[in-house]
Design a protein around this motif. Structure first.
Motif, PDB file in Angstrom:
ATOM      1  N   ASN A 378       0.819  -1.198   0.000  1.00 26.45           N
ATOM      2  CA  ASN A 378       0.000   0.000   0.000  1.00 26.45           C
ATOM      3  C   ASN A 378       0.861   1.259   0.000  1.00 26.45           C
ATOM      4  O   ASN A 378       0.545   2.247  -0.663  1.00 26.45           O
ATOM      5  CB  ASN A 378      -0.906  -0.020   1.236  1.00 26.45           C
ATOM      6  N   LEU A 379       1.991   1.216   0.783  1.00 27.92           N
ATOM      7  CA  LEU A 379       2.857   2.401   0.875  1.00 27.92           C
ATOM      8  C   LEU A 379       3.846   2.512  -0.283  1.00 27.92           C
ATOM      9  O   LEU A 379       4.163   3.621  -0.733  1.00 27.92           O
ATOM     10  CB  LEU A 379       3.633   2.350   2.205  1.00 27.92           C
ATOM     11  N   LEU A 380       4.368   1.363  -0.750  1.00 24.26           N
ATOM     12  CA  LEU A 380       5.476   1.397  -1.715  1.00 24.26           C
ATOM     13  C   LEU A 380       5.166   0.692  -3.023  1.00 24.26           C
ATOM     14  O   LEU A 380       5.986   0.717  -3.943  1.00 24.26           O
ATOM     15  CB  LEU A 380       6.712   0.733  -1.084  1.00 24.26           C
ATOM     16  N   GLY A 381       3.986   0.042  -3.118  1.00 22.57           N
ATOM     17  CA  GLY A 381       3.711  -0.761  -4.317  1.00 22.57           C
ATOM     18  C   GLY A 381       3.522   0.057  -5.574  1.00 22.57           C
ATOM     19  O   GLY A 381       3.738  -0.451  -6.689  1.00 22.57           O
ATOM     20  N   ARG A 382       3.144   1.322  -5.459  1.00 23.67           N
ATOM     21  CA  ARG A 382       2.923   2.168  -6.639  1.00 23.67           C
ATOM     22  C   ARG A 382       4.020   3.210  -6.795  1.00 23.67           C
ATOM     23  O   ARG A 382       3.818   4.248  -7.417  1.00 23.67           O
ATOM     24  CB  ARG A 382       1.556   2.852  -6.535  1.00 23.67           C
ATOM     25  N   ILE A 383       5.173   2.939  -6.219  1.00 28.52           N
ATOM     26  CA  ILE A 383       6.327   3.841  -6.343  1.00 28.52           C
ATOM     27  C   ILE A 383       7.455   3.070  -7.007  1.00 28.52           C
ATOM     28  O   ILE A 383       7.832   1.985  -6.553  1.00 28.52           O
ATOM     29  CB  ILE A 383       6.779   4.353  -4.971  1.00 28.52           C
ATOM     30  N   ALA A 384       7.978   3.631  -8.108  1.00 28.77           N
ATOM     31  CA  ALA A 384       9.088   3.002  -8.829  1.00 28.77           C
ATOM     32  C   ALA A 384      10.395   3.665  -8.406  1.00 28.77           C
ATOM     33  O   ALA A 384      10.429   4.843  -8.035  1.00 28.77           O
ATOM     34  CB  ALA A 384       8.900   3.134 -10.330  1.00 28.77           C
ATOM     35  N   VAL A 385      11.482   2.893  -8.463  1.00 30.07           N
ATOM     36  CA  VAL A 385      12.812   3.396  -8.108  1.00 30.07           C
ATOM     37  C   VAL A 385      13.668   3.383  -9.364  1.00 30.07           C
ATOM     38  O   VAL A 385      13.787   2.349 -10.042  1.00 30.07           O
ATOM     39  CB  VAL A 385      13.461   2.543  -7.016  1.00 30.07           C
ATOM     40  N   ALA A 386      14.267   4.538  -9.700  1.00 29.35           N
ATOM     41  CA  ALA A 386      15.123   4.672 -10.885  1.00 29.35           C
ATOM     42  C   ALA A 386      16.543   4.989 -10.448  1.00 29.35           C
ATOM     43  O   ALA A 386      16.784   5.389  -9.304  1.00 29.35           O
ATOM     44  CB  ALA A 386      14.585   5.763 -11.799  1.00 29.35           C
ATOM     45  N   GLU A 387      17.486   4.837 -11.400  1.00 30.91           N
ATOM     46  CA  GLU A 387      18.880   5.045 -11.054  1.00 30.91           C
ATOM     47  C   GLU A 387      19.185   6.506 -10.811  1.00 30.91           C
ATOM     48  O   GLU A 387      19.894   6.853  -9.867  1.00 30.91           O
ATOM     49  CB  GLU A 387      19.779   4.493 -12.163  1.00 30.91           C
ATOM     50  N   ASP A 388      18.687   7.393 -11.684  1.00 28.35           N
ATOM     51  CA  ASP A 388      18.958   8.822 -11.538  1.00 28.35           C
ATOM     52  C   ASP A 388      17.779   9.612 -12.052  1.00 28.35           C
ATOM     53  O   ASP A 388      16.773   9.063 -12.519  1.00 28.35           O
ATOM     54  CB  ASP A 388      20.258   9.202 -12.254  1.00 28.35           C
ATOM     55  N   ILE A 389      17.897  10.940 -11.999  1.00 28.41           N
ATOM     56  CA  ILE A 389      16.784  11.804 -12.367  1.00 28.41           C
ATOM     57  C   ILE A 389      16.484  11.724 -13.856  1.00 28.41           C
ATOM     58  O   ILE A 389      15.318  11.846 -14.275  1.00 28.41           O
ATOM     59  CB  ILE A 389      17.076  13.262 -11.929  1.00 28.41           C
ATOM     60  N   ASP A 390      17.511  11.525 -14.674  1.00 27.71           N
ATOM     61  CA  ASP A 390      17.258  11.411 -16.120  1.00 27.71           C
ATOM     62  C   ASP A 390      16.445  10.165 -16.426  1.00 27.71           C
ATOM     63  O   ASP A 390      15.474  10.209 -17.204  1.00 27.71           O
ATOM     64  CB  ASP A 390      18.592  11.371 -16.873  1.00 27.71           C
ATOM     65  N   ALA A 391      16.843   9.035 -15.825  1.00 27.39           N
ATOM     66  CA  ALA A 391      16.087   7.804 -16.047  1.00 27.39           C
ATOM     67  C   ALA A 391      14.666   7.945 -15.513  1.00 27.39           C
ATOM     68  O   ALA A 391      13.696   7.492 -16.145  1.00 27.39           O
ATOM     69  CB  ALA A 391      16.790   6.635 -15.375  1.00 27.39           C
ATOM     70  N   ALA A 392      14.512   8.582 -14.353  1.00 28.23           N
ATOM     71  CA  ALA A 392      13.177   8.780 -13.794  1.00 28.23           C
ATOM     72  C   ALA A 392      12.313   9.638 -14.701  1.00 28.23           C
ATOM     73  O   ALA A 392      11.125   9.368 -14.907  1.00 28.23           O
ATOM     74  CB  ALA A 392      13.300   9.415 -12.411  1.00 28.23           C
ATOM     75  N   SER A 393      12.920  10.672 -15.280  1.00 31.30           N
ATOM     76  CA  SER A 393      12.170  11.559 -16.174  1.00 31.30           C
ATOM     77  C   SER A 393      11.726  10.819 -17.431  1.00 31.30           C
ATOM     78  O   SER A 393      10.593  10.955 -17.893  1.00 31.30           O
ATOM     79  CB  SER A 393      13.033  12.772 -16.526  1.00 31.30           C
ATOM     80  N   ARG A 394      12.607   9.978 -17.989  1.00 37.14           N
ATOM     81  CA  ARG A 394      12.229   9.219 -19.188  1.00 37.14           C
ATOM     82  C   ARG A 394      11.085   8.257 -18.902  1.00 37.14           C
ATOM     83  O   ARG A 394      10.122   8.157 -19.676  1.00 37.14           O
ATOM     84  CB  ARG A 394      13.442   8.448 -19.705  1.00 37.14           C
ATOM     85  N   ILE A 395      11.206   7.541 -17.769  1.00 38.87           N
ATOM     86  CA  ILE A 395      10.157   6.577 -17.420  1.00 38.87           C
ATOM     87  C   ILE A 395       8.836   7.291 -17.181  1.00 38.87           C
ATOM     88  O   ILE A 395       7.759   6.823 -17.614  1.00 38.87           O
ATOM     89  CB  ILE A 395      10.575   5.768 -16.186  1.00 38.87           C
ATOM     90  N   ALA A 396       8.886   8.451 -16.499  1.00 39.41           N
ATOM     91  CA  ALA A 396       7.646   9.182 -16.223  1.00 39.41           C
ATOM     92  C   ALA A 396       6.974   9.646 -17.505  1.00 39.41           C
ATOM     93  O   ALA A 396       5.754   9.547 -17.652  1.00 39.41           O
ATOM     94  CB  ALA A 396       7.959  10.370 -15.307  1.00 39.41           C
ATOM     95  N   ARG A 397       7.769  10.183 -18.440  1.00 39.83           N
ATOM     96  CA  ARG A 397       7.189  10.634 -19.709  1.00 39.83           C
ATOM     97  C   ARG A 397       6.600   9.460 -20.490  1.00 39.83           C
ATOM     98  O   ARG A 397       5.548   9.560 -21.110  1.00 39.83           O
ATOM     99  CB  ARG A 397       8.256  11.336 -20.538  1.00 39.83           C
ATOM    100  N   GLN A 398       7.302   8.324 -20.426  1.00 36.76           N
ATOM    101  CA  GLN A 398       6.840   7.162 -21.187  1.00 36.76           C
ATOM    102  C   GLN A 398       5.467   6.687 -20.698  1.00 36.76           C
ATOM    103  O   GLN A 398       4.642   6.247 -21.497  1.00 36.76           O
ATOM    104  CB  GLN A 398       7.863   6.028 -21.066  1.00 36.76           C
ATOM    105  N   PHE A 399       5.226   6.828 -19.359  1.00 34.26           N
ATOM    106  CA  PHE A 399       3.946   6.369 -18.818  1.00 34.26           C
ATOM    107  C   PHE A 399       3.030   7.537 -18.431  1.00 34.26           C
ATOM    108  O   PHE A 399       2.151   7.389 -17.580  1.00 34.26           O
ATOM    109  CB  PHE A 399       4.203   5.469 -17.602  1.00 34.26           C
TER     110      PHE A 399
END
Length: 943
Positions: A378-399
């Motif tokens: 419930n607390l962490l199941g809908r939170i993804a962990v990325a290596e860095d901010i660039d990877a996080a930004s790409r994944i966020a835009r993709q979804f």
């Protein structure tokens, strides 16, 4: 449609909230009534307890009064018996006084008769003494003449014996001189041989001495090298010890933080403490306490959970409600509770595996028990962990920014497109603190292993250095031995030369000595003949004088015998007279004592009668007091009965209010359940609304950021896209071409200027710091040198004073202070070495407690002699001393008069005798203290 539904749900939620608030107000009023009833009950119970305690005290007082009455009755009986005894004894005392007067008169008559007998015998003794004196004078003259003759005879006999002895010695000397003359020549030959042998031995000893000196020089050079290596190893051990101590300190701090639950909110700590004591059941702990995280994921998980780290996991919703009620009652703040029976978990449905930069879902990076899976998902199941901010930004835009993404270094891309980041922020360090504790434990183990290695190496270096020092000592001992041997040989050679010279001189004087001895023998034989003739004449005179002296002496002996017998008789009569006088004095004193005892018996009768009257009065007072106490006790018992009836009424009121509050709680539980359902539905609708709005805002932002178009301009320029996939490929190709051009920093010139100025400023700061550091180091070095000099000078003086004071106070012996490390004065310890008179002490523990205290006093006096203080308080430092040493200690304080004013706290009389002024505190009345002052002339003054 979503807005209307959200408004309707909000109105229903607010209505439920109002109903809950009204019910809560009713509940609060009921609680106030219950609390007031409880307070009234406690007040009455306290009064009852106080009254019962007072009654118990009164009962005890009554028992005391009865006991005192009984004691007084027994005392009256004893006093009446004593009074009867004193009355019967008056006649006995009068009879005994009459007998004593008669006996004293008899003793006085005996004393008069004895004095007359002694006077007659003394006159007879004087007559005998006169006759003896006249006879003695005549004998003394004859004895003097006879002693003179004996003296002359002895002188002649001594002269003859001396002549015989001198004659024999002279003849022996002549024979010895002749025998020695023949042996001197033989000894001179032997001296020459011994001289050659000694010269060879001297040369060999000098060669061995040189060899040992060369060997000692080599040992000293090696010892210097070994000492340097040992010092280097010691410095390494010291540095490692410092690092080990710092790590231990850090470990203790972290453990204290962990034990005190630092980083948790006050409400959370309060719930955990209460649950730990068993007052609240079903509390599993915080989220942070129930998970384990690898160190590399700690920052990401702390960022993902945020404040949820302090959420409390409980068994069910009832436990959560109990905890909330408890916090409200104690005003302990707010906390979030996660019931295991209501929380439902879930994971992202999007498939992220294989995407570049994706690490894992946050719930998959933590360890936990299976019973907490719903909570963690419930607390962490809908939170993804990325290596860095660039990877996080790409994944966020993709979804399309549908879920939250956290990077390993703590940056966040929120659902909807907002970003949070900067330096990594940790909620309270509750997760990383555990990892840091483990790291410090591991570091301590590594440091311990390194320390063992370094200590072993230092020990090895020290052993090598010690071995060389032993070799140096051995070489120095051999050098000393060879030097002594060389000096002995030189001394032997010099002694040999002296003996040889002496023998040669004796040979030269031998002939002259023999002639003198022959002449002396002739003279001694003539003197012997003259002395023997004179000795025979003196013998005849002595025989005639001795016969006359014998006759006169026998006559005097008879007179002396009569005189001795009379003297002995007089002495016996005087002894008897002294005994009679002593008996007379004793009986007179006894007569006085008997009279005083008779008077005391009369006084005692009056005292006994007064005591009987006082006891009768005391009995009457106690009986009156018992009646008053009994009346007060009955009144308090009646009051206790009334208060117990009132408590029963208040308890019935409390039970009714408690039943009412339970009914209100049941109604509120139903309202809360309905409100929670409305809240969940409203939150779901609000989240959908926010997601739609964020998607719209994201599209508008991307138009503005990427194409510099507003929403209206984009609608005007929009063209229908027939092939969406082809359009996305074309857009991606254009972006890659733009990215290949690289970034252009138009502010590079200004940035260079700013950085250059800051570099110049920081360079100047560094120079100033280095200059200040150099000055401080020089100052520290100078201060250290001055401290060493001052300490050494003061230590030498204190050591001198200590030795002098010790000898003066102990009456002999010796004492000194020694530095354990004279090369490093400020780091050195100090050893105290003392030897009291007649004792050999190896350790201060061997001294008695009093001797140890006396040694400490000597050291203190030595310091005080170096640096006298204007005012000094000595608080019972003489407690362990005996009376002799207390007096010595107190008298020595007078050495400091004129420099130090002493205030001595003591219970010892010897110390008080030496004081100028005495102060004492008395309490003659309860609670009232008085100060008593006694000055030198013994006048007491109360202040």
């Amino acid at each position: 449609m979503l807005s209307e539904s959200y408004l309707k749900l909000t109105a229903e939620y607010e209505n439920l909230q109002s109903d809950l608030q009204r019910e809560q107000e009713k509940l609060d009023l009921a609680f106030q009534d219950m609390q007031q009833a409880t307070v009234d009950i406690e007040t009455l119970q306290n009064k009852i307890v106080a009254s019962e305690q007072e009654n118990a005290g009164v009962t005890a007082n009554i028992a005391v009064c009865n006991n005192e009455i009984e004691h007084s009755n027994e005392k009256i009986k004893e006093l009446e018996r004593r009074l009867a005894e004193l009355t019967d004894s008056d006649g006995e005392w009068e009879r005994r006084l009459a007998d004593q007067d008669s006996y004293l008169k008899s003793l006085a008559g005996q004393q008069t008769v004895l004095e007359q007998e002694i006077a007659a015998q003394m006159q007879q003794l004087e007559d005998l003494a006169k006759q003896n004196s006249e006879q003695g004078d005549a004998i003394s003259q004859q004895d003097a003449a006879l002693r003179a003759l004996y003296l002359q005879e002895n002188e002649q006999r001594v002269r003859v014996a001396g002549i015989d002895r001198d004659l024999a010695e002279t003849k022996d000397t002549m024979q010895q001189a002749e025998a020695d003359g023949s042996s001197v020549a033989e000894r001179l030959k032997q001296y020459d041989k011994e001289e050659q042998k000694l010269r060879k031995q001297i040369d060999a000893a000098a060669q061995k001495l040189q060899e040992q000196q060369n060997r000692l020089t080599g040992f000293r050079q090696l010892a210097g090298i070994r000492e340097q290596k040992f010092q280097t190893a010691q410095e390494a051990v010291s540095r490692l010890n410092t690092e080990y101590a710092n790590t231990q300190q850090r470990q203790r701090i972290l453990r204290d933080l962990e034990q005190n639950m630092e980083g948790y909110a006050g409400s959370v700590r309060q719930i955990l403490k209460v649950a730990g004591s068993g007052r609240l059941g079903g509390v599993h702990g915080t989220v942070a306490q129930r998970i384990t995280v690898e160190p590399q994921y700690g920052t990401a998980i702390e960022t993902a959970l945020g404040g949820a780290l302090q959420n409390l996991i409980v068994a069910n919703e009832d436990t959560a409600k109990r905890c909330i009620r408890y916090l409200k009652e104690v005003r302990g703040g707010r906390a979030t509770f996660l019931p295991l029976t209501t929380i439902r978990g879930g994971k992202l449905r999007e498939r992220l595996e294989g995407i570049d930069g994706f690490v894992a879902l946050a719930c998959d990076l933590v360890g936990f028990d299976e019973i907490y899976r719903n909570v963690m998902e419930n607390l962490l199941g809908r939170i993804a962990v990325a290596e860095d901010i660039d990877a996080a930004s790409r994944i966020a835009r993709q979804f399309q920014y549908k879920f939250r993404i956290v990077t390993l270094d703590g940056q966040v891309v929120h659902a909807g497109g907002s970003y949070s980041g900067g330096s990594a922020a940790r909620s309270a360090g509750v997760i990383t603190r555990t990892h840091e504790i483990e790291e410090t434990n591991e570091k301590l183990k590594n440091l311990e292993a390194q320390m063992e290695t370094l200590k072993a190496d230092a020990a090895k270096r020290k052993a090598e250095w010690a071995k060389l020092l032993t070799d140096i000592e051995g070489a120095q001992a051999l050098i000393t031995e060879y030097q002594g041997e060389h000096a002995d040989l030189q001394q032997q050679l010099a002694s040999l030369k002296v003996r040889a010279a002496s023998d040669r001189a004796w040979q030269e004087n031998e002939a002259e000595q023999r002639a003198r001895l022959t002449e002396k023998i002739t003279q001694l034989e003539q003197s012997k003949t003259e002395a023997e003739n004179k000795l025979a004449a003196l013998g005849a005179e002595i025989k005639e004088a001795a016969a006359k002296l014998q006759s006169d002496s026998e006559s005097q002996t008879k007179l002396q015998s009569e005189q001795a017998m009379l003297s002995q008789n007089i002495a016996d009569q005087k002894i008897k007279q002294a005994e009679l006088a002593k008996d007379l004095e004793s009986e007179r004193h006894r007569r006085i004592t008997m009279a005083q005892s008779m008077e005391q018996a009369a006084d005692q009768r009056a005292d006994v009668q007064d005591s009987i009257r006082a006891e009768q009065k005391n009995i009457a007072e106690k009986q009156s007091a018992i009646k008053e106490l009994t009346d007060g006790q009955d009144a308090r018992r009646a009051a206790i009965t009334d208060m117990q009836n009132e408590i029963g009424k208040l308890r019935r009121i409390h039970d009714e209010k408690e039943k009412h509050t339970n009914d209100i709680r049941k109604g509120m539980d139903g309202l809360r359940d309905a409100r929670e359902k409305q809240s969940l539905e409203r939150t779901r609708v609000e989240e959908r609304k926010n997601n739609v709005q964020k998607e719209i805002d994201d599209l508008v932002f991307r138009l503005q950021d990427s194409y510099e178009l507003t929403r209206s301009e984009a609608e005007e320029q929009a063209e229908p896209i027939e092939n969406v996939g082809e359009a996305e490929k074309q857009l991606s190709s254009l972006k890659n071409r733009i990215r290949a051009l690289g970034s252009v920093n138009v502010a590079a010139v200004d940035e260079y200027k700013e950085v250059s100025e800051r570099y110049g400023f920081m360079t100047g700061q560094i120079k100033d710091i280095e200059t200040a550091k150099t000055e401080l180091e020089q100052l520290i070095e100078q201060l250290t040198h001055d401290m060493c000099v001052i300490f050494q000078e003061s230590f030498i003086k204190i050591n001198q004073y200590f030795g002098e004071i010790f000898v003066e106070l102990f009456g002999g012996g010796s004492a000194s202070l020694e530095l354990t490390d004279p090369e490093h004065i400020l780091e050195s310890g100090i050893e105290i070495k003392v030897a009291p008179p007649g004792k050999v002490i190896k350790n201060l523990i061997s001294l008695s407690g009093g001797e140890q205290s006396f040694v400490a006093i000597c050291i203190y006096f030595a310091i005080l002699k170096l640096r006298p203080a204007p005012f000094c308080i000595l608080d019972e430092i003489d407690a362990a001393l005996d009376e002799v040493n207390v007096r010595k200690y107190a008298q020595y304080l007078k050495h400091f008069f004129g420099q130090v004013q002493f205030v001595v706290v003591t219970h010892r009389r010897s110390a008080m005798d030496e004081a100028n002024v005495l102060y004492g505190v008395t309490m003659q009345e309860d609670g009232v203290s008085r100060l008593l002052r006694l000055d030198q002339n013994g006048v007491a003054i109360t202040e």
